[in-house]
Scaffold this motif. Sequence first.
Motif, mmCIF file in Angstrom:
data_model
loop_
_atom_site.group_PDB
_atom_site.id
_atom_site.type_symbol
_atom_site.label_atom_id
_atom_site.label_comp_id
_atom_site.label_asym_id
_atom_site.label_seq_id
_atom_site.Cartn_x
_atom_site.Cartn_y
_atom_site.Cartn_z
ATOM 1 N N TYR A 29 0.828 -1.206 0.000
ATOM 2 C CA TYR A 29 0.000 0.000 0.000
ATOM 3 C C TYR A 29 0.866 1.261 0.000
ATOM 4 O O TYR A 29 0.568 2.229 -0.717
ATOM 5 C CB TYR A 29 -0.914 -0.015 1.222
ATOM 6 N N ASP A 100 -9.534 10.873 -12.228
ATOM 7 C CA ASP A 100 -8.557 9.782 -12.163
ATOM 8 C C ASP A 100 -8.005 9.594 -10.751
ATOM 9 O O ASP A 100 -7.731 8.458 -10.340
ATOM 10 C CB ASP A 100 -7.400 10.077 -13.129
ATOM 11 N N ILE A 103 -10.548 7.620 -8.673
ATOM 12 C CA ILE A 103 -10.667 6.247 -9.169
ATOM 13 C C ILE A 103 -9.449 5.424 -8.758
ATOM 14 O O ILE A 103 -9.573 4.283 -8.276
ATOM 15 C CB ILE A 103 -10.834 6.258 -10.705
ATOM 16 N N GLN A 104 -8.257 5.997 -8.927
ATOM 17 C CA GLN A 104 -7.053 5.246 -8.587
ATOM 18 C C GLN A 104 -6.919 5.055 -7.074
ATOM 19 O O GLN A 104 -6.393 4.032 -6.623
ATOM 20 C CB GLN A 104 -5.824 5.949 -9.157
ATOM 21 N N LYS A 105 -7.376 6.030 -6.275
ATOM 22 C CA LYS A 105 -7.378 5.829 -4.830
ATOM 23 C C LYS A 105 -8.281 4.662 -4.441
ATOM 24 O O LYS A 105 -7.938 3.845 -3.582
ATOM 25 C CB LYS A 105 -7.855 7.114 -4.131
ATOM 26 N N LYS A 106 -9.455 4.594 -5.086
ATOM 27 C CA LYS A 106 -10.387 3.501 -4.804
ATOM 28 C C LYS A 106 -9.789 2.165 -5.223
ATOM 29 O O LYS A 106 -9.885 1.162 -4.499
ATOM 30 C CB LYS A 106 -11.706 3.752 -5.539
ATOM 31 N N GLN A 107 -9.151 2.137 -6.397
ATOM 32 C CA GLN A 107 -8.517 0.913 -6.855
ATOM 33 C C GLN A 107 -7.366 0.503 -5.932
ATOM 34 O O GLN A 107 -7.089 -0.681 -5.754
ATOM 35 C CB GLN A 107 -8.006 1.092 -8.284
ATOM 36 N N LEU A 108 -6.689 1.492 -5.367
ATOM 37 C CA LEU A 108 -5.572 1.216 -4.463
ATOM 38 C C LEU A 108 -6.066 0.679 -3.126
ATOM 39 O O LEU A 108 -5.459 -0.222 -2.537
ATOM 40 C CB LEU A 108 -4.766 2.504 -4.260
ATOM 41 N N GLN A 110 -9.097 -0.810 -2.469
ATOM 42 C CA GLN A 110 -10.000 -1.952 -2.500
ATOM 43 C C GLN A 110 -9.316 -3.287 -2.154
ATOM 44 O O GLN A 110 -9.830 -4.038 -1.322
ATOM 45 C CB GLN A 110 -10.682 -2.035 -3.870
ATOM 46 N N PRO A 111 -8.157 -3.632 -2.766
ATOM 47 C CA PRO A 111 -7.547 -4.932 -2.426
ATOM 48 C C PRO A 111 -7.155 -5.038 -0.954
ATOM 49 O O PRO A 111 -7.364 -6.080 -0.336
ATOM 50 C CB PRO A 111 -6.311 -4.972 -3.334
ATOM 51 N N ASP A 114 -10.235 -5.512 1.138
ATOM 52 C CA ASP A 114 -10.726 -6.892 1.025
ATOM 53 C C ASP A 114 -9.912 -7.833 1.903
ATOM 54 O O ASP A 114 -10.471 -8.728 2.565
ATOM 55 C CB ASP A 114 -10.668 -7.346 -0.434
#
Length: 331
Positions: A29, A100, A103-108, A110-111, A114
């Motif tokens: 992260y 962007d 979106i990229q913060k969310k993509q970063l 999310q994993p 999870d």
Amino acid sequence: MLCFSAQAQRGVRIGYIDTEYILENVPEYQEATAQLESKVQKWKTEIDSRLSVIAQKRKDLSNEKALLTKELIEEREEDIYFEEKEILDYQQKRFGPNGDLMIQKKQLMQPIQDQIFAAVQDMASSRKYDFIFDKSADVVMLYSAKQFDLSEQILRSITRASKRRQVKSKAERKEAEKEELVPEINYELEERQKVLEEKKAKRASAIEEARQKKLAAREAKVKEAAARRQKILDDRAKAKQEKIDAQNKKTETNTDNQESTVDGKVVEGKEAGTEEAPKTREQLIEENRQKKLADRAARKKELEDRKKKILEERQKAIEERQKAKDSINNN
């Protein structure tokens, strides 16, 4: 009733985690966050550079307004407006609510989220926890004992899972290197990819063609504006030269008439029989000199007035530009 009684005797098991602490200690992260920050700085630098170019264009236009026509000024202001709008749209695309960056913060996130959620579920199931809260969320925790903090355990669970995935991926790569794999050819997939690539190439070609047309139209406008400006300057210079030539010619004609009148002892414009005495040559020369001085003073005053007017117009344009800039900053 027996189950409820047993649970009441056991007591409620409660724990909590600190998601921010866990994220700060996950290397993947932190590395992804550093890469994202580098992108953000690059975007900000690009936007600031383009805005500085726009500001310079506005300054140049303000300095040249006195030499440009109204139509040419409107055209250049329109070009500057469209370029500024493109920059603002680009800024919204990068840093807007759906840009962007978000979106990229969310993509970063999310994993990692999870993994944290899966680790919390496993721990709650295996250790019989009834409630597990997140300290960094909106839940207000006025006090929390350290013994109920499960963050370190969750972090160790995520680290162990990450190491297992790395070992597994390395083992798979080694096994793949040992085996001689025969690639399977999927003709349907290749055909589909080929069609997609052709569509992508056509779309890129159309976009490039539209961009070239736009650039050509803009360049044609700039050339046309430059030609009009040069024509205006040439016309002004020609008119000024004609005026100067006419004044010089008139002055020479008056001088010749006065000199010829003095030599012949006849003053032009005087009727016969008048009692006024003819002027001497020295008097006529002095009058001509005084007239030249008066004309020169008048031309100098005219130039001073014109210069003062240009300076006032430039100052007014600077004040209007400052007002517009303040209005944009306020908005």
